[in-house]
Design a protein around this motif. Sequence first.
Motif, PDB file in Angstrom:
ATOM      1  N   GLY A 147       0.812  -1.204   0.000  1.00 41.69           N
ATOM      2  CA  GLY A 147       0.000   0.000   0.000  1.00 41.69           C
ATOM      3  C   GLY A 147       0.847   1.256   0.000  1.00 41.69           C
ATOM      4  N   GLN A 148       0.335   2.281   0.641  1.00 42.07           N
ATOM      5  CA  GLN A 148       1.065   3.543   0.721  1.00 42.07           C
ATOM      6  C   GLN A 148       2.151   3.452   1.787  1.00 42.07           C
ATOM      7  OE1 GLN A 148      -1.375   6.945   1.550  1.00 42.07           O
ATOM      8  NE2 GLN A 148       0.371   8.287   1.977  1.00 42.07           N
ATOM      9  N   ALA A 149       3.382   3.783   1.409  1.00 42.41           N
ATOM     10  CA  ALA A 149       4.493   3.754   2.366  1.00 42.41           C
ATOM     11  C   ALA A 149       4.327   4.872   3.385  1.00 42.41           C
ATOM     12  CB  ALA A 149       5.818   3.902   1.634  1.00 42.41           C
ATOM     13  N   ILE A 150       4.419   4.506   4.648  1.00 40.40           N
ATOM     14  CA  ILE A 150       4.248   5.474   5.733  1.00 40.40           C
ATOM     15  C   ILE A 150       5.572   5.775   6.419  1.00 40.40           C
ATOM     16  CG2 ILE A 150       3.153   5.857   7.978  1.00 40.40           C
ATOM     17  CD1 ILE A 150       0.811   4.146   6.947  1.00 40.40           C
ATOM     18  N   SER A 151       6.371   4.733   6.668  1.00 38.37           N
ATOM     19  CA  SER A 151       7.643   4.941   7.370  1.00 38.37           C
ATOM     20  C   SER A 151       8.631   3.862   6.977  1.00 38.37           C
ATOM     21  CB  SER A 151       7.435   4.933   8.890  1.00 38.37           C
ATOM     22  OG  SER A 151       6.975   3.662   9.324  1.00 38.37           O
ATOM     23  N   ALA A 152       9.903   4.132   7.257  1.00 40.30           N
ATOM     24  CA  ALA A 152      10.971   3.151   7.039  1.00 40.30           C
ATOM     25  C   ALA A 152      11.970   3.270   8.171  1.00 40.30           C
ATOM     26  CB  ALA A 152      11.648   3.391   5.689  1.00 40.30           C
ATOM     27  N   HIS A 153      12.469   2.127   8.604  1.00 44.25           N
ATOM     28  CA  HIS A 153      13.458   2.068   9.676  1.00 44.25           C
ATOM     29  C   HIS A 153      14.652   1.252   9.169  1.00 44.25           C
ATOM     30  CE1 HIS A 153      10.301   3.605  12.308  1.00 44.25           C
ATOM     31  NE2 HIS A 153       9.517   2.668  11.799  1.00 44.25           N
ATOM     32  N   ILE A 154      15.822   1.871   9.171  1.00 46.43           N
ATOM     33  CA  ILE A 154      17.013   1.254   8.584  1.00 46.43           C
ATOM     34  C   ILE A 154      18.132   1.247   9.618  1.00 46.43           C
ATOM     35  CG2 ILE A 154      18.649   1.335   6.668  1.00 46.43           C
ATOM     36  CD1 ILE A 154      16.600   3.145   5.210  1.00 46.43           C
ATOM     37  N   PHE A 155      18.871   0.131   9.654  1.00 45.31           N
ATOM     38  CA  PHE A 155      20.033   0.046  10.542  1.00 45.31           C
ATOM     39  C   PHE A 155      21.245  -0.396   9.742  1.00 45.31           C
ATOM     40  CE2 PHE A 155      22.996  -1.783  13.544  1.00 45.31           C
ATOM     41  CZ  PHE A 155      22.984  -0.853  14.569  1.00 45.31           C
ATOM     42  N   PHE A 156      22.364   0.316   9.947  1.00 45.94           N
ATOM     43  CA  PHE A 156      23.625   0.013   9.263  1.00 45.94           C
ATOM     44  C   PHE A 156      24.701  -0.147  10.332  1.00 45.94           C
ATOM     45  CE2 PHE A 156      26.127   1.035   5.176  1.00 45.94           C
ATOM     46  CZ  PHE A 156      27.292   0.436   5.642  1.00 45.94           C
ATOM     47  N   GLY A 157      25.056  -1.399  10.629  1.00 48.92           N
ATOM     48  CA  GLY A 157      26.135  -1.675  11.567  1.00 48.92           C
ATOM     49  C   GLY A 157      27.343  -2.193  10.808  1.00 48.92           C
ATOM     50  N   ASP A 158      28.390  -1.389  10.732  1.00 45.53           N
ATOM     51  CA  ASP A 158      29.572  -1.743   9.953  1.00 45.53           C
ATOM     52  C   ASP A 158      30.410  -2.787  10.686  1.00 45.53           C
ATOM     53  OD1 ASP A 158      31.194  -1.657   7.774  1.00 45.53           O
ATOM     54  OD2 ASP A 158      32.061   0.303   8.182  1.00 45.53           O
ATOM     55  N   SER A 159      31.090  -3.637   9.921  1.00 36.78           N
ATOM     56  CA  SER A 159      31.986  -4.636  10.494  1.00 36.78           C
ATOM     57  C   SER A 159      32.959  -5.089   9.408  1.00 36.78           C
ATOM     58  CB  SER A 159      31.184  -5.836  11.004  1.00 36.78           C
ATOM     59  OG  SER A 159      32.024  -6.919  11.343  1.00 36.78           O
ATOM     60  N   PRO A 160      34.225  -5.295   9.741  1.00 37.54           N
ATOM     61  CA  PRO A 160      34.848  -4.834  10.985  1.00 37.54           C
ATOM     62  C   PRO A 160      35.039  -3.321  10.932  1.00 37.54           C
ATOM     63  CG  PRO A 160      36.496  -5.782   9.528  1.00 37.54           C
ATOM     64  CD  PRO A 160      35.166  -5.981   8.839  1.00 37.54           C
ATOM     65  N   GLY A 161      35.111  -2.687  12.063  1.00 35.96           N
ATOM     66  CA  GLY A 161      35.246  -1.238  12.088  1.00 35.96           C
ATOM     67  C   GLY A 161      36.543  -0.777  11.451  1.00 35.96           C
ATOM     68  N   PRO A 162      36.524   0.393  10.782  1.00 37.48           N
ATOM     69  CA  PRO A 162      37.739   0.913  10.160  1.00 37.48           C
ATOM     70  C   PRO A 162      38.739   1.375  11.213  1.00 37.48           C
ATOM     71  CG  PRO A 162      35.979   2.526  10.034  1.00 37.48           C
ATOM     72  CD  PRO A 162      35.369   1.278  10.596  1.00 37.48           C
ATOM     73  N   PRO A 163      40.009   1.461  10.852  1.00 37.21           N
ATOM     74  CA  PRO A 163      41.015   1.925  11.810  1.00 37.21           C
ATOM     75  C   PRO A 163      40.788   3.381  12.208  1.00 37.21           C
ATOM     76  CG  PRO A 163      41.969   1.729   9.621  1.00 37.21           C
ATOM     77  CD  PRO A 163      40.606   1.112   9.542  1.00 37.21           C
ATOM     78  N   LEU A 164      41.297   3.730  13.382  1.00 39.06           N
ATOM     79  CA  LEU A 164      41.139   5.083  13.907  1.00 39.06           C
ATOM     80  C   LEU A 164      41.693   6.125  12.937  1.00 39.06           C
ATOM     81  CD1 LEU A 164      40.321   6.871  16.353  1.00 39.06           C
ATOM     82  CD2 LEU A 164      42.663   6.537  17.216  1.00 39.06           C
ATOM     83  N   GLU A 165      42.835   5.824  12.301  1.00 43.88           N
ATOM     84  CA  GLU A 165      43.469   6.765  11.386  1.00 43.88           C
ATOM     85  C   GLU A 165      42.541   7.129  10.229  1.00 43.88           C
ATOM     86  OE1 GLU A 165      46.260   4.694  13.850  1.00 43.88           O
ATOM     87  OE2 GLU A 165      44.799   3.900  12.404  1.00 43.88           O
ATOM     88  N   PHE A 166      41.800   6.142   9.737  1.00 49.89           N
ATOM     89  CA  PHE A 166      40.873   6.390   8.636  1.00 49.89           C
ATOM     90  C   PHE A 166      39.774   7.349   9.063  1.00 49.89           C
ATOM     91  CE2 PHE A 166      36.770   5.385   6.664  1.00 49.89           C
ATOM     92  CZ  PHE A 166      37.064   5.586   5.324  1.00 49.89           C
ATOM     93  N   LEU A 167      39.225   7.136  10.241  1.00 51.85           N
ATOM     94  CA  LEU A 167      38.141   7.978  10.723  1.00 51.85           C
ATOM     95  C   LEU A 167      38.618   9.415  10.945  1.00 51.85           C
ATOM     96  CD1 LEU A 167      36.409   5.584  13.284  1.00 51.85           C
ATOM     97  CD2 LEU A 167      35.765   6.037  10.915  1.00 51.85           C
ATOM     98  N   ILE A 168      39.792   9.562  11.518  1.00 53.05           N
ATOM     99  CA  ILE A 168      40.303  10.892  11.839  1.00 53.05           C
ATOM    100  C   ILE A 168      40.641  11.692  10.585  1.00 53.05           C
ATOM    101  CG2 ILE A 168      42.260  12.108  12.895  1.00 53.05           C
ATOM    102  CD1 ILE A 168      42.225  10.016  15.109  1.00 53.05           C
ATOM    103  N   THR A 169      41.098  11.011   9.539  1.00 57.42           N
ATOM    104  CA  THR A 169      41.559  11.715   8.332  1.00 57.42           C
ATOM    105  C   THR A 169      40.468  11.872   7.277  1.00 57.42           C
ATOM    106  OG1 THR A 169      42.402   9.628   7.423  1.00 57.42           O
ATOM    107  CG2 THR A 169      43.953  11.018   8.644  1.00 57.42           C
ATOM    108  N   GLY A 170      39.223  11.637   7.640  1.00 52.97           N
ATOM    109  CA  GLY A 170      38.174  11.916   6.662  1.00 52.97           C
ATOM    110  C   GLY A 170      37.051  10.922   6.582  1.00 52.97           C
TER     111      GLY A 170
END
Length: 334
Positions: A147-170
Amino acid sequence: MGKIRTNLVYGNPRYEICAVCDVDFDAAKQMAELYSTIAFQDFKNVIQYFELETNLANKDSDTATSSKLDAVIISVPTRFHCDYIRQAAKYKLAVFVEKPVADSPQEIEELYTMCESQGVPLCCGFQRRFDKSYVAAAEAVQQGEIGQAISAHIFFGDSPGPPLEFLITGGNIFFDLSVHDVDFIRWALNDNIASVYAKGTSSSDELRQHNVQDNATMMMTTTKGSIVTLTMSRRAAYGYDQRCEIFGDQGKVVVGNEFDTTTITSNRTGDHRSRLKNSYDSRFREAFVNELNAFVDTVLEQKPWPVAKEDVIIVQQVASAAKESLETDRVVQL
């Protein structure tokens, strides 16, 4: 990502790997040796090499041949996409590039215009468009099965987590993660995002010091009135967690997780099954194969790429709006 793409191209009979190029020449040589091809450190040298090869072949033949190169697959950090896409377009090479095409909507528009002027396709990878489960969910919504879409719920859990250096540099969570699901939900709902409100948190002192969020939630409204929530985390300790539920006035459609195995052991302590698939590589491996086959269809058969320029630009605008919302603590209208 370049290693994943190269492996899949090598195993696809519709492709021939002509060269591997990497600014880390040792890495390029290792890949080239593994896949029986040539290594380069500079992309300009790749083009010059095959231009020379083609010219020599034409000189020794009564029948002129085209360049051995048909296309380039670009798997480098986003900030380098522009230079490589411009070079490829200049020499009329079709381009497949990882999302996003560029850092800003203005750059994306410029690159598409350049490729269009040279008559070559620019194809941006959004693997959910090529995943059987996500495709089936989108089709169910588009065909009115809930029918008519009312709502959507999405979850994105990354694995394995990226290194700290990657997160800090962009490693901005909105540009890296949200774009996949924003593109999917726009496509599935056949709707545009009208507003965005975003919040984020940092799970370590180092990330807080650099104002980098590794967990975030976006609440979006669409032009047709649906409400979409997207929750993201850089590190799901239990595996790669990708879920989507779209609720309508006549039902709902759910994209669930995939596990390492389908085996379930039941005993007195309960039902036990394997861990979730560990990463995007294993979860979306088939989708990556489908992407590459679609790219061949686009290059050789002129079939339209399913992700249009407007889709790429709008998704980047939504990610930018989420970043702005986080920084200003207000709803951003698009």
